[in-house]
Scaffold this motif. Structure first.
Motif, PDB file in Angstrom:
ATOM      1  N   PRO A 371       0.812  -1.214   0.000  1.00  0.00           N
ATOM      2  CA  PRO A 371       0.000   0.000   0.000  1.00  0.00           C
ATOM      3  C   PRO A 371       0.846   1.265   0.000  1.00  0.00           C
ATOM      4  O   PRO A 371       2.065   1.221   0.206  1.00  0.00           O
ATOM      5  CB  PRO A 371      -0.802  -0.131   1.298  1.00  0.00           C
ATOM      6  N   PRO A 372       0.207   2.421  -0.213  1.00  0.00           N
ATOM      7  CA  PRO A 372       0.912   3.695  -0.076  1.00  0.00           C
ATOM      8  C   PRO A 372       1.407   3.889   1.357  1.00  0.00           C
ATOM      9  O   PRO A 372       1.093   3.091   2.249  1.00  0.00           O
ATOM     10  CB  PRO A 372      -0.145   4.750  -0.439  1.00  0.00           C
ATOM     11  N   ARG A 373       2.116   4.983   1.578  1.00  0.00           N
ATOM     12  CA  ARG A 373       2.726   5.227   2.895  1.00  0.00           C
ATOM     13  C   ARG A 373       1.707   5.213   4.034  1.00  0.00           C
ATOM     14  O   ARG A 373       2.027   4.841   5.160  1.00  0.00           O
ATOM     15  CB  ARG A 373       3.463   6.578   2.867  1.00  0.00           C
ATOM     16  N   ALA A 374       0.461   5.573   3.743  1.00  0.00           N
ATOM     17  CA  ALA A 374      -0.570   5.608   4.782  1.00  0.00           C
ATOM     18  C   ALA A 374      -1.011   4.219   5.220  1.00  0.00           C
ATOM     19  O   ALA A 374      -1.706   4.072   6.225  1.00  0.00           O
ATOM     20  CB  ALA A 374      -1.780   6.390   4.290  1.00  0.00           C
ATOM     21  N   GLY A 375      -0.615   3.168   4.496  1.00  0.00           N
ATOM     22  CA  GLY A 375      -0.999   1.808   4.849  1.00  0.00           C
ATOM     23  C   GLY A 375      -2.413   1.483   4.413  1.00  0.00           C
ATOM     24  O   GLY A 375      -2.988   2.152   3.547  1.00  0.00           O
ATOM     25  N   ILE A 376      -2.989   0.437   4.996  1.00  0.00           N
ATOM     26  CA  ILE A 376      -4.355   0.054   4.667  1.00  0.00           C
ATOM     27  C   ILE A 376      -5.305   0.702   5.672  1.00  0.00           C
ATOM     28  O   ILE A 376      -4.893   1.096   6.756  1.00  0.00           O
ATOM     29  CB  ILE A 376      -4.531  -1.484   4.676  1.00  0.00           C
ATOM     30  N   ASP A 377      -6.593   0.813   5.308  1.00  0.00           N
ATOM     31  CA  ASP A 377      -7.548   1.344   6.277  1.00  0.00           C
ATOM     32  C   ASP A 377      -8.349   0.199   6.895  1.00  0.00           C
ATOM     33  O   ASP A 377      -8.163  -0.978   6.560  1.00  0.00           O
ATOM     34  CB  ASP A 377      -8.454   2.403   5.641  1.00  0.00           C
ATOM     35  N   LYS A 378      -9.242   0.550   7.802  1.00  0.00           N
ATOM     36  CA  LYS A 378      -9.994  -0.461   8.536  1.00  0.00           C
ATOM     37  C   LYS A 378     -10.831  -1.340   7.607  1.00  0.00           C
ATOM     38  O   LYS A 378     -10.991  -2.534   7.852  1.00  0.00           O
ATOM     39  CB  LYS A 378     -10.897   0.210   9.568  1.00  0.00           C
ATOM     40  N   SER A 379     -11.367  -0.730   6.546  1.00  0.00           N
ATOM     41  CA  SER A 379     -12.224  -1.509   5.643  1.00  0.00           C
ATOM     42  C   SER A 379     -11.435  -2.580   4.902  1.00  0.00           C
ATOM     43  O   SER A 379     -11.928  -3.694   4.689  1.00  0.00           O
ATOM     44  CB  SER A 379     -12.924  -0.584   4.650  1.00  0.00           C
ATOM     45  N   VAL A 380     -10.192  -2.269   4.509  1.00  0.00           N
ATOM     46  CA  VAL A 380      -9.360  -3.272   3.840  1.00  0.00           C
ATOM     47  C   VAL A 380      -8.993  -4.388   4.817  1.00  0.00           C
ATOM     48  O   VAL A 380      -9.042  -5.575   4.475  1.00  0.00           O
ATOM     49  CB  VAL A 380      -8.090  -2.633   3.249  1.00  0.00           C
ATOM     50  N   ALA A 381      -8.629  -4.019   6.057  1.00  0.00           N
ATOM     51  CA  ALA A 381      -8.317  -5.031   7.070  1.00  0.00           C
ATOM     52  C   ALA A 381      -9.515  -5.942   7.304  1.00  0.00           C
ATOM     53  O   ALA A 381      -9.370  -7.166   7.439  1.00  0.00           O
ATOM     54  CB  ALA A 381      -7.891  -4.354   8.372  1.00  0.00           C
ATOM     55  N   CYS A 393       1.240 -11.376   2.656  1.00  0.00           N
ATOM     56  CA  CYS A 393       2.590 -10.802   2.577  1.00  0.00           C
ATOM     57  C   CYS A 393       2.432  -9.287   2.401  1.00  0.00           C
ATOM     58  O   CYS A 393       1.854  -8.830   1.425  1.00  0.00           O
ATOM     59  CB  CYS A 393       3.365 -11.395   1.412  1.00  0.00           C
ATOM     60  N   TYR A 394       2.937  -8.533   3.361  1.00  0.00           N
ATOM     61  CA  TYR A 394       2.717  -7.090   3.431  1.00  0.00           C
ATOM     62  C   TYR A 394       4.055  -6.375   3.226  1.00  0.00           C
ATOM     63  O   TYR A 394       4.972  -6.510   4.015  1.00  0.00           O
ATOM     64  CB  TYR A 394       2.129  -6.755   4.803  1.00  0.00           C
ATOM     65  N   VAL A 395       4.148  -5.575   2.157  1.00  0.00           N
ATOM     66  CA  VAL A 395       5.326  -4.752   1.881  1.00  0.00           C
ATOM     67  C   VAL A 395       5.001  -3.322   2.293  1.00  0.00           C
ATOM     68  O   VAL A 395       3.993  -2.762   1.874  1.00  0.00           O
ATOM     69  CB  VAL A 395       5.698  -4.800   0.394  1.00  0.00           C
ATOM     70  N   SER A 396       5.843  -2.734   3.136  1.00  0.00           N
ATOM     71  CA  SER A 396       5.542  -1.415   3.691  1.00  0.00           C
ATOM     72  C   SER A 396       6.744  -0.491   3.590  1.00  0.00           C
ATOM     73  O   SER A 396       7.889  -0.908   3.752  1.00  0.00           O
ATOM     74  CB  SER A 396       5.138  -1.544   5.164  1.00  0.00           C
ATOM     75  N   CYS A 397       6.457   0.808   3.363  1.00  0.00           N
ATOM     76  CA  CYS A 397       7.527   1.810   3.350  1.00  0.00           C
ATOM     77  C   CYS A 397       7.433   2.746   4.543  1.00  0.00           C
ATOM     78  O   CYS A 397       8.121   3.773   4.580  1.00  0.00           O
ATOM     79  CB  CYS A 397       7.505   2.605   2.048  1.00  0.00           C
ATOM     80  N   SER A 433       9.933  -2.536   4.826  1.00  0.00           N
ATOM     81  CA  SER A 433       9.788  -3.796   5.567  1.00  0.00           C
ATOM     82  C   SER A 433       8.900  -4.756   4.794  1.00  0.00           C
ATOM     83  O   SER A 433       8.066  -4.331   3.990  1.00  0.00           O
ATOM     84  CB  SER A 433       9.211  -3.553   6.969  1.00  0.00           C
ATOM     85  N   VAL A 434       9.117  -6.034   5.029  1.00  0.00           N
ATOM     86  CA  VAL A 434       8.282  -7.080   4.434  1.00  0.00           C
ATOM     87  C   VAL A 434       7.865  -8.015   5.551  1.00  0.00           C
ATOM     88  O   VAL A 434       8.713  -8.560   6.269  1.00  0.00           O
ATOM     89  CB  VAL A 434       9.041  -7.869   3.351  1.00  0.00           C
ATOM     90  N   GLY A 435       6.556  -8.162   5.738  1.00  0.00           N
ATOM     91  CA  GLY A 435       6.037  -9.018   6.798  1.00  0.00           C
ATOM     92  C   GLY A 435       5.155 -10.116   6.254  1.00  0.00           C
ATOM     93  O   GLY A 435       4.495  -9.952   5.225  1.00  0.00           O
ATOM     94  N   LEU A 436       5.134 -11.237   6.950  1.00  0.00           N
ATOM     95  CA  LEU A 436       4.250 -12.348   6.589  1.00  0.00           C
ATOM     96  C   LEU A 436       3.299 -12.588   7.749  1.00  0.00           C
ATOM     97  O   LEU A 436       3.717 -12.848   8.883  1.00  0.00           O
ATOM     98  CB  LEU A 436       5.055 -13.613   6.305  1.00  0.00           C
ATOM     99  N   PHE A 437       1.993 -12.487   7.462  1.00  0.00           N
ATOM    100  CA  PHE A 437       0.954 -12.772   8.433  1.00  0.00           C
ATOM    101  C   PHE A 437       0.310 -14.116   8.081  1.00  0.00           C
ATOM    102  O   PHE A 437       0.048 -14.388   6.902  1.00  0.00           O
ATOM    103  CB  PHE A 437      -0.138 -11.693   8.418  1.00  0.00           C
ATOM    104  N   VAL A 438       0.070 -14.937   9.093  1.00  0.00           N
ATOM    105  CA  VAL A 438      -0.604 -16.218   8.865  1.00  0.00           C
ATOM    106  C   VAL A 438      -1.858 -16.269   9.731  1.00  0.00           C
ATOM    107  O   VAL A 438      -1.912 -15.683  10.826  1.00  0.00           O
ATOM    108  CB  VAL A 438       0.326 -17.413   9.172  1.00  0.00           C
ATOM    109  N   ARG A 439      -2.846 -16.967   9.230  1.00  0.00           N
ATOM    110  CA  ARG A 439      -4.120 -17.091   9.940  1.00  0.00           C
ATOM    111  C   ARG A 439      -3.964 -17.991  11.153  1.00  0.00           C
ATOM    112  O   ARG A 439      -3.423 -19.094  11.047  1.00  0.00           O
ATOM    113  CB  ARG A 439      -5.178 -17.685   8.992  1.00  0.00           C
TER     114      ARG A 439
END
Length: 440
Positions: A371-381, A393-397, A433-439
């Protein structure tokens, strides 16, 4: 008589945004151009009595840190200029210590905003960026203002005052070699410069006109082989769908190559800034996502398809990758880049709405998002959680927005299984950063 805008301070810990934290008579002051542990003299740049905190710039170092070095770029050196330009705010710190400070910021954000317990999580250090050992020459995308005399210029942090510049050591050498600093930009409001990371290092100069006809005059000042294009006066760009992009010399797009795949990037269409970032991040996304043959994967905020293309190759003809992007110009690039890959579906629209539709029609195995620098919002989550996807897999700046989204995703049934930091912005406070989230 003591200047009320000058203070002597002991600098405390590093904070997100490129500041150190100091205190004066119980008030918090965010100080730029210092290093934790230093004793410095500062000039207050924001000192409203009713403000929650003040801001300041270092003007003199009384007791320097062992990690302080001579700044590599004079216009950005706070000890040499009253209004040091932005873009190299960590240039006075050794590269090794820059990375230590970034790791501290990342850990603090994940603890404070992400809600992670440092006793239960080991926070990563910062991996060195590929490229020059001195951290220079890595920027493949540059943005400049134009001053009243028609010179390229930059401004200080939170300032509109412009300083003319004659070089930018972080810029890719091919950009510097165009002679762009000697050009008269009278009638131009903004200048963008981009260079391909390929071996041919093709350069594209983008001009935003303040006066009709100025761009054609400016384009004639560049040597043959430099591509020059102009935006219309609507103030927009081809990338965001407002304003046409007109090629004045050569073409209005660049060709990139990543992991053996070709990409076309038009005008200001989004592309990773560090010359090695596209390859580095693509490799890490593939390694962490582990796309399997026949899987269905959604690539959110997909841009020109940087991750969509290798993911589509990995899932094979029986799989499906949904490349989702909202910006019309960048979406058009993705359609071109993925047109020969039958298992890729390119969709333009608001991410949460498209994700909801895709998740309803397909059983998603994984999601990749950048996502952009602001990240995701609540609706996307919320849509990610509702999709039931097992890995993200979340790539963040930005460490602050990433940490906030860690909290949003962990509260919705996900666990941060892995995270790593890459120093793809040497001599600045930024990190990837690169993060991996698992259920769970």
């Amino acid at each position: 008589m003591t200047d009320p805008h000058t203070l002597t301070l002991e600098l405390g810990p590093i904070a997100h945004g490129g500041h150190t934290v100091a205190r004066h008579e119980g008030r918090v002051i965010f100080v730029r151009h210092g290093i934790p542990g230093e004793q410095v003299r500062v000039r207050l740049t924001d000192s409203d009595e009713n403000a929650k905190f003040w801001r300041a710039d270092v003007t003199e170092v009384l007791a320097p840190s062992e990690h302080r070095v001579q700044h590599f770029w004079n216009p950005a050196d706070a000890l040499a200029h009253l209004d040091p330009v932005g873009g190299a705010e960590f240039g006075h710190i050794s590269l090794e210590h820059q990375r230590e400070l970034k790791a501290q910021v990342f850990a603090e954000q994940l603890t404070r905003l992400g809600g992670l317990n440092p006793q239960e999580h080991s926070f990563p250090g910062v991996q060195f960026a590929p490229g020059a050992a001195n951290g220079l020459g890595w920027r493949t995308r540059m943005s400049y203002s134009v001053d009243a005399d028609g010179h390229l210029a930059m401004s200080a942090f939170r300032s509109n005052k412009l300083t003319a510049i004659e070089q930018m050591p972080l810029a890719h050498p091919a950009i510097e070699a165009t002679g762009l600093y000697a050009v008269d930009y009278t009638g131009i409001e903004r200048v963008e410069a981009a260079v391909s990371s390929k071996d041919d290092a093709t350069v594209l100069i983008l001009l935003a006109e303040a006066r009709p006809g100025a761009a054609k005059r400016v384009a004639r000042q560049f040597p043959q082989g430099v591509n020059v294009a102009a935006f219309s006066q609507s103030g927009g760009s081809a990338a965001d769908g407002r304003g046409a992009l007109q090629a004045l010399s050569g073409r209005s797009w660049l060709s990139e190559e990543v992991l053996g795949e070709e990409f076309r990037i038009t005008g200001e269409g989004f592309w990773q800034v560090h010359r090695a970032a596209a390859t580095t991040l693509s490799e890490r996304v593939l390694e962490l996502t582990q796309p399997g043959d026949g899987e269905q994967i959604a690539d959110l905020y997909a841009g020109a398809g940087l991750f969509s293309l290798p993911l589509a190759r990995a899932v094979g003809s029986a799989g499906r990758v949904f490349s989702i992007e909202g910006a019309p110009g960048t979406h058009a690039d993705a359609k071109k880049n993925l047109r020969s890959v039958s298992q890729a579906t390119v969709i333009r629209g608001r991410v949460e709405r498209v994700l909801r539709q895709v998740a309803r029609d397909a059983a998603l195995d994984a999601v990749v998002l950048d996502p952009p620098r602001a990240g995701i919002d609540k609706s996307v989550a919320a849509e990610l959680a509702a999709s039931g996807v097992s890995r993200i897999c979340y790539v963040s700046c930005d460490p602050a927005s990433f940490a906030r989204d860690v909290s949003r995703l962990t509260s919705r049934g996900y666990e941060l299984a892995h995270v790593e930091i890459h120093d793809l912005y040497p001599h600045t406070h930024h990190m990837e950063s690169v993060g991996l989230f698992v259920r769970r």
